[in-house]
Scaffold this motif. Structure first.
Motif, mmCIF file in Angstrom:
data_model
loop_
_atom_site.group_PDB
_atom_site.id
_atom_site.type_symbol
_atom_site.label_atom_id
_atom_site.label_comp_id
_atom_site.label_asym_id
_atom_site.label_seq_id
_atom_site.Cartn_x
_atom_site.Cartn_y
_atom_site.Cartn_z
ATOM 1 N N LYS A 144 0.852 -1.147 0.150
ATOM 2 C CA LYS A 144 0.010 -0.288 0.110
ATOM 3 C C LYS A 144 0.726 1.097 0.143
ATOM 4 O O LYS A 144 0.561 2.204 -0.354
ATOM 5 C CB LYS A 144 -0.947 0.245 1.137
ATOM 6 N N VAL A 145 2.040 1.288 0.577
ATOM 7 C CA VAL A 145 2.933 2.233 0.640
ATOM 8 C C VAL A 145 3.710 2.519 -0.700
ATOM 9 O O VAL A 145 4.239 1.444 -1.245
ATOM 10 C CB VAL A 145 4.029 2.218 1.662
ATOM 11 N N PRO A 146 3.622 3.445 -1.481
ATOM 12 C CA PRO A 146 4.302 3.548 -2.975
ATOM 13 C C PRO A 146 5.664 3.662 -2.721
ATOM 14 O O PRO A 146 6.274 4.457 -1.722
ATOM 15 C CB PRO A 146 3.847 4.819 -3.270
ATOM 16 N N GLY A 147 6.556 3.109 -3.666
ATOM 17 C CA GLY A 147 8.026 3.066 -3.592
ATOM 18 C C GLY A 147 8.908 2.280 -2.634
ATOM 19 O O GLY A 147 9.981 2.516 -2.526
ATOM 20 N N VAL A 148 8.208 1.495 -1.747
ATOM 21 C CA VAL A 148 8.781 0.526 -0.933
ATOM 22 C C VAL A 148 9.353 -0.405 -1.735
ATOM 23 O O VAL A 148 8.378 -1.195 -2.181
ATOM 24 C CB VAL A 148 7.922 0.294 0.373
ATOM 25 N N PRO A 149 10.664 -1.136 -1.429
ATOM 26 C CA PRO A 149 11.083 -2.241 -2.130
ATOM 27 C C PRO A 149 10.457 -3.374 -1.388
ATOM 28 O O PRO A 149 9.956 -3.311 -0.197
ATOM 29 C CB PRO A 149 12.695 -2.294 -1.885
ATOM 30 N N ASP A 150 10.853 -4.626 -2.020
ATOM 31 C CA ASP A 150 10.291 -5.741 -1.553
ATOM 32 C C ASP A 150 11.261 -6.081 0.020
ATOM 33 O O ASP A 150 12.281 -6.052 -0.273
ATOM 34 C CB ASP A 150 10.745 -6.892 -2.453
ATOM 35 N N LEU A 151 10.289 -6.159 1.135
ATOM 36 C CA LEU A 151 11.015 -6.599 2.084
ATOM 37 C C LEU A 151 10.832 -7.893 3.016
ATOM 38 O O LEU A 151 11.368 -8.148 4.017
ATOM 39 C CB LEU A 151 10.558 -5.499 3.385
ATOM 40 N N ASN A 152 10.178 -8.865 2.328
ATOM 41 C CA ASN A 152 10.173 -10.185 2.593
ATOM 42 C C ASN A 152 11.197 -10.988 3.121
ATOM 43 O O ASN A 152 11.104 -11.730 3.996
ATOM 44 C CB ASN A 152 9.153 -10.971 1.502
ATOM 45 N N ASP A 153 12.330 -10.692 2.462
ATOM 46 C CA ASP A 153 13.720 -11.326 2.745
ATOM 47 C C ASP A 153 14.277 -10.729 4.124
ATOM 48 O O ASP A 153 14.818 -11.633 4.706
ATOM 49 C CB ASP A 153 14.812 -10.974 1.697
ATOM 50 N N LEU A 154 13.710 -9.585 4.498
ATOM 51 C CA LEU A 154 14.224 -9.040 5.810
ATOM 52 C C LEU A 154 13.390 -9.408 7.078
ATOM 53 O O LEU A 154 13.861 -9.217 8.209
ATOM 54 C CB LEU A 154 14.167 -7.556 5.755
#
Length: 155
Positions: A144-154
């Motif tokens: 939902k937040v624009p421009g946020v990278p994929d954080l699933n690995d973190l």
């Protein structure tokens, strides 16, 4: 008064002439001895002068050799100096390059540090919001937040 005849007069004059010739011979022998002595002294002086000249020429040759050696050494030293100055210039340029790279690296480190602080704050807010909502996955929230990278690995 003695009577002197022509023979006696002749004999007196011949005796005087012999005496005069002997005196002249003695004088000539003395002059010859003096001339021989002068010639001997002149010969000795010439020999001494030739000896001194030989010594001076030998010393001059040695000094020329020494001068040539010193000139060659000076030339080598000047070349070493030029090479060393060139090396100093190259090393100074390399030092400036390394200092510039250090400043760039420090700037990048500071930027990365600022980015990580902001990212941690963002992530903490995200977790608080998630905890406050109580439902939904992290993927939904970050989507939902624009421009946020994929954080699933973190996570």
């Amino acid at each position: 008064a003695l009577h002197t005849g022509p023979l006696q007069r002749h004999s007196i004059s011949a005796g005087a002439e012999v005496t005069a010739l002997r005196e002249e011979l003695e004088k000539a022998e003395e002059e010859l001895a003096a001339a021989k002595k002068d010639a001997f002294l002149a010969n000795q002086a010439r020999n001494k002068a030739e000896s001194v000249l030989g010594e001076i020429q030998s010393e001059a040759a040695a000094l020329r050799t020494q001068n040539d050696n010193l000139s060659a050494e000076k030339k080598r030293n000047m070349q070493d100096l030029i090479d060393t100055k060139n090396e100093i210039q190259v090393l100074s340029q390399r030092k400036l390059e390394v200092e510039h790279n250090l400043r760039v690296s420090q700037f990048r480190e500071n930027e990365a540090t600022v980015f990580l602080r902001q990212f941690r704050r963002f992530y903490r807010r995200l977790l608080r919001n998630k905890a406050a909502q109580g439902t939904g996955s992290t993927g939904e929230i970050t989507a939902k937040v624009p421009g946020v990278p994929d954080l699933n690995d973190l996570i």
